[in-house]
Design a protein around this motif. Sequence first.
Motif, short mmCIF file in Angstrom:
data_model
loop_
_atom_site.label_atom_id
_atom_site.label_comp_id
_atom_site.label_asym_id
_atom_site.label_seq_id
_atom_site.Cartn_x
_atom_site.Cartn_y
_atom_site.Cartn_z
N HIS A 176 15.99 126.56 -15.62
CA HIS A 176 15.75 125.22 -15.05
C HIS A 176 14.93 124.32 -15.97
N GLN A 177 14.08 124.88 -16.82
CA GLN A 177 13.29 124.07 -17.77
C GLN A 177 12.86 124.97 -18.92
N GLY A 178 12.22 124.36 -19.91
CA GLY A 178 11.69 125.14 -21.03
C GLY A 178 10.69 126.19 -20.58
N ARG A 179 9.85 125.85 -19.64
CA ARG A 179 8.82 126.80 -19.19
C ARG A 179 9.42 127.99 -18.47
N ALA A 180 10.61 127.81 -17.91
CA ALA A 180 11.30 128.95 -17.27
C ALA A 180 11.74 129.93 -18.35
N ALA A 181 12.18 129.41 -19.48
CA ALA A 181 12.53 130.27 -20.62
C ALA A 181 11.28 131.02 -21.09
N GLU A 182 10.16 130.31 -21.13
CA GLU A 182 8.91 130.94 -21.56
C GLU A 182 8.49 132.04 -20.59
N HIS A 183 8.69 131.79 -19.32
CA HIS A 183 8.35 132.79 -18.32
C HIS A 183 9.17 134.06 -18.55
N LEU A 215 14.78 126.38 -25.50
CA LEU A 215 14.43 124.96 -25.55
C LEU A 215 14.29 124.38 -24.16
N SER A 216 13.51 123.31 -24.13
CA SER A 216 13.50 122.44 -22.98
C SER A 216 14.59 121.41 -23.22
N GLY A 217 15.58 121.38 -22.37
CA GLY A 217 16.67 120.41 -22.55
C GLY A 217 16.24 118.98 -22.32
N ARG A 218 14.99 118.81 -21.86
CA ARG A 218 14.50 117.48 -21.50
C ARG A 218 14.15 116.63 -22.72
N LYS A 219 14.15 117.20 -23.92
CA LYS A 219 13.73 116.48 -25.13
C LYS A 219 14.96 116.14 -25.98
N SER A 220 15.19 116.91 -27.04
CA SER A 220 16.27 116.54 -27.98
C SER A 220 17.65 116.40 -27.31
N MET A 247 7.69 129.87 -33.58
CA MET A 247 7.63 128.63 -34.34
C MET A 247 8.10 127.49 -33.44
N GLU A 248 7.27 126.49 -33.31
CA GLU A 248 7.60 125.36 -32.44
C GLU A 248 8.08 124.19 -33.31
N ALA A 249 9.28 123.76 -33.04
CA ALA A 249 9.89 122.67 -33.82
C ALA A 249 10.04 121.44 -32.92
N THR A 284 5.76 120.64 -33.53
CA THR A 284 4.57 120.99 -32.75
C THR A 284 4.12 119.82 -31.87
N ASN A 285 4.44 119.96 -30.60
CA ASN A 285 4.21 118.88 -29.63
C ASN A 285 2.75 118.41 -29.60
N LEU A 286 1.81 119.35 -29.41
CA LEU A 286 0.43 118.95 -29.12
C LEU A 286 -0.36 118.42 -30.31
N HIS A 320 0.31 126.08 -30.05
CA HIS A 320 0.73 126.37 -28.68
C HIS A 320 1.24 125.11 -27.99
N PHE A 321 2.00 125.29 -26.93
CA PHE A 321 2.28 124.22 -25.99
C PHE A 321 1.65 124.62 -24.67
N THR A 322 1.30 123.64 -23.84
CA THR A 322 0.53 123.95 -22.62
C THR A 322 1.20 125.06 -21.78
N LEU A 350 12.12 130.82 -31.88
CA LEU A 350 12.02 129.38 -32.18
C LEU A 350 12.00 128.60 -30.88
N ASP A 351 10.98 127.75 -30.71
CA ASP A 351 10.99 126.79 -29.61
C ASP A 351 11.70 125.55 -30.15
N CYS A 352 12.93 125.35 -29.69
CA CYS A 352 13.78 124.29 -30.25
C CYS A 352 13.79 123.02 -29.41
C1 LIG Z 1 8.47 120.34 -23.12
C2 LIG Z 1 8.23 121.52 -23.93
C3 LIG Z 1 8.17 122.80 -23.37
C4 LIG Z 1 8.27 123.04 -21.88
O1 LIG Z 1 9.49 122.62 -21.38
P1 LIG Z 1 9.67 122.03 -19.88
O2 LIG Z 1 11.12 121.68 -19.83
O3 LIG Z 1 8.77 120.87 -19.73
O4 LIG Z 1 9.32 123.14 -18.95
C5 LIG Z 1 7.98 123.86 -24.22
N1 LIG Z 1 7.83 123.67 -25.54
C6 LIG Z 1 7.86 122.46 -26.11
C7 LIG Z 1 7.70 122.31 -27.58
C8 LIG Z 1 8.05 121.33 -25.32
O5 LIG Z 1 8.06 120.13 -25.91
#
Ligand SMILES: *Cc1c(COP(=O)(O)O)cnc(C)c1O
Length: 481
Positions: free
Chosen positions: A105-112, A261-266, A188-190, A192-194, A130-132, A221-223
């Motif tokens: 459902h989101q990127g954080r679900a993949a992380e979970h 990946l979080s599909g909400r970005k790229s 590796m976060e591509a 780095t958001n924070l 890190h990302f939050t 890879l966090d894409c």
């Molecule tokens: C947004 C984001 C996440 C988390 O994804 P959600 O879809 O918000 O749960 C993880 N990693 C990175 C780099 C992000 O930008």
Amino acid sequence: MIVRLSDGRDLPIEMYKARVVQKTTLPPIDQRLGAIEEAGYNTFLLWTKDIFIDMLTDSGTNAMSDNQLASMMVADDAYAGGESYRRLGTAVQDVLGLEYYLPCHQGRAAEHLLAKIFCRPGTVTPMNYHFTTTKAHFEMAGSRVLEIYRDDAMDTASENPFKGNLDLDKFQGVIDEYGASNIAFVRMEATTNLIGGQPFSMENLRQVYELAKQHRIPVVLDCSLVSENAYFIKCREPRYQDVSIAEIVREMMSLSDLIYLSGRKSTCVRGGLLATNNVDYFNQLKAWLPVYEGFITYGGMSSKEIEAMAVGLREMVDLDVASSSADLIQDFVDKMVARGIPAVTPAGGLAGHVDAMKFLPHVPQEQYTAGALAAALYLVSGVRSMERGTISMDRDEQGNDVPSDLELCRMALPRRVYTMSHVDYVVDRLAWLHAHADLVGGLEFFEEPPVLRFFTGRLRALDGWGHRLADAFRKDFGDQL
Ligand SMILES: *Cc1c(COP(=O)(O)O)cnc(C)c1O
């Protein structure tokens, strides 16, 4: 895209046209003061009706393309075995070169799910930053997150084109100290958001991958913002100048064992994705998908969004799409620097950032420097930005604040949503605020959730500085703006 003007200047120009628009309003200063007070000086708690330009995030707020919207009309809503899932698979194979994939459902679900498979108590998870949600999931599963960025990554006024690089000596040190078998994976976060959407280089990724392989450590890879990282590799790593975004993305995939990946970005949709060529990882992850997300062919996503993700994956490797916000952000950062605003340099991939500790040197971190700046910016402009500083860190086990490495005010530019005149307005109001920075004070919590407190916590302005700042604004601009 950048076009060269006849006077020699470079113009970042929009390679799209608006065909559906959403009306915005600029609420006057009194309305903004009321709104930020009610929101507890937390920009997450503002309502759209009170916002002029929404730069909170690029997450789920990007403009979708005509082809994405069209694809949603032919989605297959089957609970199991849907054609939309198969079309996503073809796109994952074509664009990423990966065979096995799971929507979620989101990127954080993949992380979970990753945390469930890889992160045991006693392990460590090294990463470039890190990302939050990443940190929350991996640490809740008992693995300690180790950030092993290069020392200059925290230098906000830098010319280092790859501040998202992982420090290889530190990585070797982590392997020596903890032993490879206690390393869940290296992430590796591509980009780095924070720390400002800063990319890593292909050379760095290759070195990380090679070292990890020697020790059989999986590379994840966090894409989420992969197309922007690929664009920066093209612009900033000389060897890739003539390589297409599509080829760069494929090469990045070949230097990892598993991506999410979080599909909400790229990809400009709402959803998430896990993908790999490792059937063993896939099977382990797949087992948990129906428990937490949904059946494997939809994983908690709407089938419409799955269709749009398939199109979004293909479109994100188009140079005009990959560069769409990065070029405008570069213009934004250049204009801030020209006005003497302490912007983070070099420009990153999702937002313009201001170094709040330089902007408000009199507000200590215990009083949430970046949070105060984000609230003040809203007050003087109607622009909603996001605090990325100590408020975004949760307290330690003893209940103490953990001062963040950086105090940033992040002004995200959702892809293909805002234009250069919006950017010019924000720069102007920031410059005014910078000249009146002494009117801005600190914040203190009066409602504080224990985890991810930045989302819903409420704070108050110390000594009522919000009213002082609003008075000064009215003096210069009247009460209609
Ligand atoms: C947004 C984001 C996440 C988390 O994804 P959600 O879809 O918000 O749960 C993880 N990693 C990175 C780099 C992000 O930008």
